[in-house]
Design a protein around this motif. Structure first.
Motif, PDB file in Angstrom:
ATOM      1  N   GLY A  86       0.817  -1.206   0.000  1.00 29.21           N
ATOM      2  CA  GLY A  86       0.000   0.000   0.000  1.00 29.21           C
ATOM      3  C   GLY A  86       0.850   1.255   0.000  1.00 29.21           C
ATOM      4  O   GLY A  86       0.583   2.205  -0.752  1.00 29.21           O
ATOM      5  N   ARG A  87       1.884   1.272   0.832  1.00 24.95           N
ATOM      6  CA  ARG A  87       2.773   2.437   0.852  1.00 24.95           C
ATOM      7  C   ARG A  87       3.487   2.615  -0.481  1.00 24.95           C
ATOM      8  O   ARG A  87       3.630   3.748  -0.977  1.00 24.95           O
ATOM      9  CB  ARG A  87       3.781   2.285   1.979  1.00 24.95           C
ATOM     10  N   ALA A  88       3.910   1.491  -1.061  1.00 29.83           N
ATOM     11  CA  ALA A  88       4.585   1.587  -2.353  1.00 29.83           C
ATOM     12  C   ALA A  88       3.637   2.104  -3.436  1.00 29.83           C
ATOM     13  O   ALA A  88       4.021   2.932  -4.288  1.00 29.83           O
ATOM     14  CB  ALA A  88       5.139   0.219  -2.739  1.00 29.83           C
ATOM     15  N   LEU A  89       2.355   1.642  -3.410  1.00 30.07           N
ATOM     16  CA  LEU A  89       1.407   2.120  -4.409  1.00 30.07           C
ATOM     17  C   LEU A  89       1.111   3.605  -4.234  1.00 30.07           C
ATOM     18  O   LEU A  89       0.944   4.331  -5.221  1.00 30.07           O
ATOM     19  CB  LEU A  89       0.108   1.314  -4.310  1.00 30.07           C
ATOM     20  N   VAL A  90       1.041   4.077  -2.974  1.00 24.39           N
ATOM     21  CA  VAL A  90       0.808   5.508  -2.741  1.00 24.39           C
ATOM     22  C   VAL A  90       1.968   6.334  -3.290  1.00 24.39           C
ATOM     23  O   VAL A  90       1.770   7.353  -3.969  1.00 24.39           O
ATOM     24  CB  VAL A  90       0.603   5.762  -1.239  1.00 24.39           C
ATOM     25  N   ARG A  91       3.194   5.898  -3.008  1.00 20.44           N
ATOM     26  CA  ARG A  91       4.356   6.631  -3.533  1.00 20.44           C
ATOM     27  C   ARG A  91       4.415   6.577  -5.056  1.00 20.44           C
ATOM     28  O   ARG A  91       4.729   7.587  -5.707  1.00 20.44           O
ATOM     29  CB  ARG A  91       5.628   6.051  -2.937  1.00 20.44           C
ATOM     30  N   LEU A  92       4.117   5.404  -5.618  1.00 23.84           N
ATOM     31  CA  LEU A  92       4.139   5.279  -7.068  1.00 23.84           C
ATOM     32  C   LEU A  92       3.074   6.170  -7.711  1.00 23.84           C
ATOM     33  O   LEU A  92       3.327   6.817  -8.745  1.00 23.84           O
ATOM     34  CB  LEU A  92       3.912   3.816  -7.453  1.00 23.84           C
ATOM     35  N   ARG A  94       1.898   8.876  -6.453  1.00 20.96           N
ATOM     36  CA  ARG A  94       2.346  10.264  -6.304  1.00 20.96           C
ATOM     37  C   ARG A  94       3.329  10.642  -7.408  1.00 20.96           C
ATOM     38  O   ARG A  94       3.221  11.725  -7.998  1.00 20.96           O
ATOM     39  CB  ARG A  94       2.989  10.446  -4.941  1.00 20.96           C
ATOM     40  N   TRP A  95       4.287   9.731  -7.679  1.00 24.47           N
ATOM     41  CA  TRP A  95       5.300  10.053  -8.680  1.00 24.47           C
ATOM     42  C   TRP A  95       4.768   9.931 -10.098  1.00 24.47           C
ATOM     43  O   TRP A  95       5.180  10.678 -10.989  1.00 24.47           O
ATOM     44  CB  TRP A  95       6.514   9.140  -8.514  1.00 24.47           C
ATOM     45  N   LEU A  96       3.829   8.999 -10.346  1.00 18.96           N
ATOM     46  CA  LEU A  96       3.365   8.752 -11.702  1.00 18.96           C
ATOM     47  C   LEU A  96       2.098   9.519 -12.071  1.00 18.96           C
ATOM     48  O   LEU A  96       1.825   9.694 -13.262  1.00 18.96           O
ATOM     49  CB  LEU A  96       3.113   7.253 -11.905  1.00 18.96           C
ATOM     50  N   VAL A  97       1.295   9.968 -11.070  1.00 22.95           N
ATOM     51  CA  VAL A  97       0.014  10.613 -11.359  1.00 22.95           C
ATOM     52  C   VAL A  97      -0.018  12.046 -10.834  1.00 22.95           C
ATOM     53  O   VAL A  97      -0.246  12.997 -11.582  1.00 22.95           O
ATOM     54  CB  VAL A  97      -1.158   9.793 -10.765  1.00 22.95           C
ATOM     55  N   TRP A  98       0.207  12.206  -9.529  1.00 24.01           N
ATOM     56  CA  TRP A  98       0.029  13.518  -8.924  1.00 24.01           C
ATOM     57  C   TRP A  98       1.056  14.542  -9.411  1.00 24.01           C
ATOM     58  O   TRP A  98       0.688  15.649  -9.828  1.00 24.01           O
ATOM     59  CB  TRP A  98       0.089  13.384  -7.406  1.00 24.01           C
ATOM     60  N   LEU A  99       2.327  14.168  -9.370  1.00 24.43           N
ATOM     61  CA  LEU A  99       3.359  15.109  -9.794  1.00 24.43           C
ATOM     62  C   LEU A  99       3.252  15.456 -11.282  1.00 24.43           C
ATOM     63  O   LEU A  99       3.375  16.642 -11.650  1.00 24.43           O
ATOM     64  CB  LEU A  99       4.740  14.550  -9.473  1.00 24.43           C
ATOM     65  N   PRO A 100       2.985  14.483 -12.194  1.00 22.16           N
ATOM     66  CA  PRO A 100       2.768  14.887 -13.590  1.00 22.16           C
ATOM     67  C   PRO A 100       1.567  15.810 -13.773  1.00 22.16           C
ATOM     68  O   PRO A 100       1.617  16.734 -14.591  1.00 22.16           O
ATOM     69  CB  PRO A 100       2.559  13.549 -14.311  1.00 22.16           C
ATOM     70  N   LEU A 101       0.501  15.590 -13.013  1.00 23.11           N
ATOM     71  CA  LEU A 101      -0.647  16.490 -13.106  1.00 23.11           C
ATOM     72  C   LEU A 101      -0.293  17.894 -12.630  1.00 23.11           C
ATOM     73  O   LEU A 101      -0.724  18.892 -13.234  1.00 23.11           O
ATOM     74  CB  LEU A 101      -1.826  15.936 -12.287  1.00 23.11           C
ATOM     75  N   VAL A 102       0.476  17.997 -11.560  1.00 22.43           N
ATOM     76  CA  VAL A 102       0.893  19.304 -11.057  1.00 22.43           C
ATOM     77  C   VAL A 102       1.750  20.020 -12.098  1.00 22.43           C
ATOM     78  O   VAL A 102       1.567  21.211 -12.387  1.00 22.43           O
ATOM     79  CB  VAL A 102       1.633  19.157  -9.720  1.00 22.43           C
ATOM     80  N   TRP A 103       2.726  19.267 -12.655  1.00 20.76           N
ATOM     81  CA  TRP A 103       3.584  19.867 -13.684  1.00 20.76           C
ATOM     82  C   TRP A 103       2.763  20.286 -14.913  1.00 20.76           C
ATOM     83  O   TRP A 103       2.994  21.362 -15.486  1.00 20.76           O
ATOM     84  CB  TRP A 103       4.672  18.875 -14.102  1.00 20.76           C
TER      85      TRP A 103
END
Length: 241
Positions: A86-92, A94-103
């Motif tokens: 679960g922690r790994a999926l949350v981090r993944l 964040r890096w693959l969905v949230w940060l690209p959306l922010v950028w």
């Protein structure tokens, strides 16, 4: 109070039951109650012995050597990997969905500012000298339209007021010409015909019918009612006053 003139009588005591009946009842009670009590005590002792020497040791053995190891095994084989996953999926995410959306949102905002908003501001500054006279003319036209609409509204309001006044006058004329004579005629007929006739009928009624009714009430109805009341009271169907 007790009369002291004679001897005091004591209440008679019931005769004692025969000893044979008492013995039979006691023997039946012993035969029924004693075995049941012995069976109940044996059953309780068996349950206590089973709980102490069988169920409790077996439960402790299963808890120590089966349930606890199985729980530890499930914790290390299922729960810990699930938490880590679960922690790994949350981090993944964040890096693959949230940060690209922010950028992407920041890039779109930068493009909208530099490609749309700044040109609009520049165009507004350039065309302001041209649009100011147009805007002033538009404001003047709107003011003229407002004044015209206000004049039209005042005229309509004056027309409505005049129509209301005319309707009131027409209704008043109709009442004066048609309804008022009818009302006066009805009042004259009431005053000259209906009221005298009513008074004459009331006088005739008071002189002829009312004395007869009072006489019948006093000579027939009241005595009959008294006789009926006395008869019912004599028969017990009604209480006397």
């Amino acid at each position: 109070m007790i009369d002291s003139s004679g001897p005091v009588r004591r209440p008679e005591r019931p005769a004692d039951a025969p000893w044979l009946v008492v013995a039979v009842v006691r023997g039946a009670a012993l035969l029924v109650v004693l075995p049941a009590r012995v069976l109940w005590e044996l059953l309780g002792a068996g349950v206590r012995w089973t709980d102490r020497w069988l169920l409790t040791p077996v439960g402790r053995f299963l808890e120590r050597w089966l349930l606890r190891p199985v729980a530890r095994l499930l914790r290390h084989l299922l729960w810990v990997p699930l938490v880590w996953l679960g922690r790994a999926l949350v981090r993944l995410a964040r890096w693959l969905v949230w940060l690209p959306l922010v950028w992407l949102a920041r890039g779109l905002a930068w493009l909208a500012y530099h490609l749309f908003w700044r040109p609009v501001i520049w165009l507004g500054r350039v065309l302001a000298p041209v649009f100011r006279p147009l805007l002033a003319g538009l404001i003047a036209v709107l003011r003229w339209l407002g004044r015209g609409l206000r004049g039209i509204g005042a005229a309509l309001w004056a027309a409505v007021r005049w129509a209301w006044w005319a309707a009131g006058r027409v209704l008043l004329w109709t009442y004066v010409v048609t309804l008022r004579p009818v009302v006066l005629a009805v009042a004259w007929v009431w005053r000259t015909t209906v009221r005298p006739v009513g008074r004459a009928v009331a006088a005739v009624w008071g002189a002829t019918v009312t004395p007869v009714v009072h006489w019948v009430q006093d000579t027939v109805v009241a005595p009959t009612r008294a006789v009926v009341r006395d008869v019912l009271a004599a028969l017990g169907l009604r209480r006397r006053p």
